[in-house]
Scaffold this active site. Sequence first.
Site, PDB file in Angstrom:
ATOM      1  N   LYS A 186       0.903  -1.119   0.070  1.00 62.00           N
ATOM      2  CA  LYS A 186      -0.065   0.134   0.095  1.00 62.00           C
ATOM      3  C   LYS A 186       0.956   1.404   0.166  1.00 62.00           C
ATOM      4  O   LYS A 186       1.466   1.593   1.085  1.00 62.00           O
ATOM      5  CB  LYS A 186      -0.791  -0.043   1.194  1.00 62.00           C
ATOM      6  CG  LYS A 186      -2.167   0.666   1.072  1.00 62.00           C
ATOM      7  CD  LYS A 186      -3.199   0.513   2.168  1.00 62.00           C
ATOM      8  CE  LYS A 186      -4.377   1.421   2.229  1.00 62.00           C
ATOM      9  NZ  LYS A 186      -5.213   1.784   1.133  1.00 62.00           N
TER      10      LYS A 186
HETATM   11  N1  PMP Z   1      -7.626  -1.864  -3.121  1.00 60.39           N
HETATM   12  C1  PMP Z   1      -7.408  -0.661  -2.904  1.00 60.39           C
HETATM   13  C2  PMP Z   1      -6.389   0.072  -4.066  1.00 60.39           C
HETATM   14  C3  PMP Z   1      -7.280  -0.132  -1.703  1.00 60.39           C
HETATM   15  O1  PMP Z   1      -6.762   1.099  -1.506  1.00 60.39           O
HETATM   16  C4  PMP Z   1      -8.052  -0.800  -0.583  1.00 60.39           C
HETATM   17  C5  PMP Z   1      -8.343   0.025   0.788  1.00 60.39           C
HETATM   18  N2  PMP Z   1      -7.097  -0.446   1.485  1.00 60.39           N
HETATM   19  C6  PMP Z   1      -8.597  -1.939  -1.075  1.00 60.39           C
HETATM   20  C7  PMP Z   1      -8.316  -2.465  -2.197  1.00 60.39           C
HETATM   21  C8  PMP Z   1      -9.210  -2.788   0.124  1.00 60.39           C
HETATM   22  O2  PMP Z   1      -8.495  -3.045   1.149  1.00 60.39           O
HETATM   23  P1  PMP Z   1      -8.842  -3.241   2.679  1.00 60.39           P
HETATM   24  O3  PMP Z   1      -9.979  -4.105   2.755  1.00 60.39           O
HETATM   25  O4  PMP Z   1      -7.442  -3.824   3.347  1.00 60.39           O
HETATM   26  O5  PMP Z   1      -9.115  -1.693   3.253  1.00 60.39           O
END
Ligand code: PMP
Length: 302
Positions: free
Chosen positions: A153
Amino acid sequence: MEKVKYIWMDNKYLPWKEANIHVLNHTMHYGGGVFEGIRFYETPKGPAVFRLHDHIKRLFYSASCLDMKIDYSISDLSKATLNLIKKCQLKSGYIRPIIVYGYGKMGLNPSMATVNVIIAAWPWGSYLGDKPVKVMISKYKRIYNKSTIPDAKITGHYHNSILASLDVKKQKMDEALLLDHEGILAEGPGENIFLIKNKTLYTPKKGSILPGITRDTILKLANKRGIKTLQKSIKPSSIKQFDEAFFTGTAAEVTAIKSINGHNLKSGNKTSLTNQIKQDYQKIVRGDLVLNKKWLSFIEST
Ligand code: PMP
């Protein structure tokens, strides 16, 4: 965003106004930072953070992808998060840990820059609203998976999400859906996607997506409920065959999708499988349905 009393920065609880970084910080110029989005909810046993350990673990993984040297452990940052919520007297909301390359030598190699670790938390309601959303496939493709590390991320990835979000808003749509470089469904700007056909959940396989922690929660929930799941390549031309679809993400939680490129879906109906999953998710994050005892970290226990 609501102003809160404190922001945790480099092991200090600083008043909101004092939590600043230098304008020449490396991450602001080049996008080489890492972050997380975490939610905490009110539960019968007081406020609790959902899957804190998994989020902080992913934060450290993302940081390792950028060779960031962090002076703290997963346990240090988890404790700091819980303590921050307590000090700010918050009951539910969103947490944003972010690690940046700070002020140092300018130039693309960040190894001479300092590393700053920041955690902020504030009250935050639903991200995409409570109504089912209208989705449009974006003209922007998800970043090519060999040009980056898709399961990290990294702040710089989000310019791609910003472009897609701005574009769909101009078209009066609620949210974008990005395809990968081969034209296969990838994800939303900040969400993963699930589609439903014959009571089976389909979701894009790993490779060009951030495999979300919410996505993982839903896959485990489906397993518990005896719902079949398939992680596979989904072509945009096959969207017409699906009955329902929803986004998942820490911010978006489970958001029903009303339509994709004009194809109407039944996701918003009270009797839909999407609605059942949405209800179950809300129970899980509040401790009313337990899939894993380790998923809730209670504030009072610090
Ligand atoms: N894809 C992207 C590009 C994101 O930014 C997020 C948010 N973090 C998600 C998917 C979903 O991830 P999570 O369920 O871990 O929040």
